[in-house]
Scaffold this motif. Sequence first.
Motif, short mmCIF file in Angstrom:
data_model
loop_
_atom_site.label_atom_id
_atom_site.label_comp_id
_atom_site.label_asym_id
_atom_site.label_seq_id
_atom_site.Cartn_x
_atom_site.Cartn_y
_atom_site.Cartn_z
N LEU A 152 -32.71 1.73 -25.04
CA LEU A 152 -32.94 0.65 -24.09
C LEU A 152 -34.01 0.99 -23.07
O LEU A 152 -34.98 0.24 -22.88
N ILE A 153 -33.86 2.13 -22.41
CA ILE A 153 -34.80 2.50 -21.36
C ILE A 153 -36.18 2.80 -21.92
O ILE A 153 -37.20 2.38 -21.35
N LYS B 169 -35.96 -6.48 -11.49
CA LYS B 169 -36.01 -7.82 -12.07
C LYS B 169 -36.46 -7.77 -13.52
O LYS B 169 -35.88 -8.43 -14.38
N LYS B 170 -37.52 -7.00 -13.77
CA LYS B 170 -38.02 -6.87 -15.14
C LYS B 170 -36.94 -6.28 -16.06
O LYS B 170 -36.77 -6.72 -17.19
N PHE B 171 -36.23 -5.28 -15.57
CA PHE B 171 -35.19 -4.64 -16.38
C PHE B 171 -34.03 -5.60 -16.64
O PHE B 171 -33.54 -5.69 -17.76
N TYR B 172 -33.63 -6.33 -15.62
CA TYR B 172 -32.53 -7.28 -15.78
C TYR B 172 -32.89 -8.36 -16.80
O TYR B 172 -32.06 -8.76 -17.60
N ASN B 173 -34.14 -8.79 -16.79
CA ASN B 173 -34.59 -9.85 -17.71
C ASN B 173 -35.03 -9.32 -19.07
O ASN B 173 -35.30 -10.10 -19.97
N GLN C 147 -24.88 5.22 -15.41
CA GLN C 147 -23.95 4.15 -15.06
C GLN C 147 -24.63 3.09 -14.21
O GLN C 147 -24.39 1.89 -14.39
N GLU C 148 -25.47 3.52 -13.28
CA GLU C 148 -26.20 2.56 -12.43
C GLU C 148 -27.14 1.71 -13.27
O GLU C 148 -27.25 0.50 -13.06
N LEU C 149 -27.82 2.33 -14.22
CA LEU C 149 -28.75 1.60 -15.07
C LEU C 149 -28.02 0.60 -15.97
O LEU C 149 -28.48 -0.52 -16.15
N GLU D 24 -40.65 5.76 -11.86
CA GLU D 24 -40.15 7.13 -12.01
C GLU D 24 -38.78 7.27 -11.33
O GLU D 24 -37.87 7.88 -11.88
N LYS D 25 -38.64 6.70 -10.15
CA LYS D 25 -37.33 6.72 -9.48
C LYS D 25 -36.30 5.97 -10.31
O LYS D 25 -35.15 6.39 -10.43
N PHE D 26 -36.72 4.85 -10.88
CA PHE D 26 -35.83 4.04 -11.70
C PHE D 26 -35.30 4.82 -12.90
O PHE D 26 -34.09 4.83 -13.15
N VAL D 27 -36.17 5.47 -13.65
CA VAL D 27 -35.71 6.19 -14.85
C VAL D 27 -34.86 7.41 -14.51
O VAL D 27 -34.13 7.90 -15.37
N ASN D 28 -34.93 7.86 -13.27
CA ASN D 28 -34.11 8.99 -12.86
C ASN D 28 -32.77 8.58 -12.27
O ASN D 28 -31.99 9.44 -11.84
N MET D 29 -32.50 7.28 -12.28
CA MET D 29 -31.21 6.80 -11.80
C MET D 29 -30.10 7.24 -12.76
O MET D 29 -30.35 7.52 -13.94
#
Length: 86
Positions: free
Chosen positions: A27-28, A78-82, A56-58, A48-53
């Motif tokens: 997915l990621i 927003k892009k990830f949610y959509n 479970q948060e992702l 970069e901060k996003f992929v290091n979350m």
Amino acid sequence: MEINKDEIKKRIMYRATYRGTKELDALISSFVNKIINELNYDEILQLEKFVNMDDQELSKLNKTYSGSDNPNLDKIYKKFYNFKPI
């Protein structure tokens, strides 16, 4: 001092691909592959901060959208949610 954008992209791609669970890896990494070349330098730093979350948060973020005070990070959320992988 700005870090080389290509070096940051390499780190992001590595982290997106090797998360620990196959489902989240797929997915990621597909999400990152789709958007990484569209982003400016500040958005790349937020990605970069996003992929290091935490995983479970992702997973939660993929199911329910929760905004961020940071406009660049919010754009990625927003892009990830959509995002709907093929």
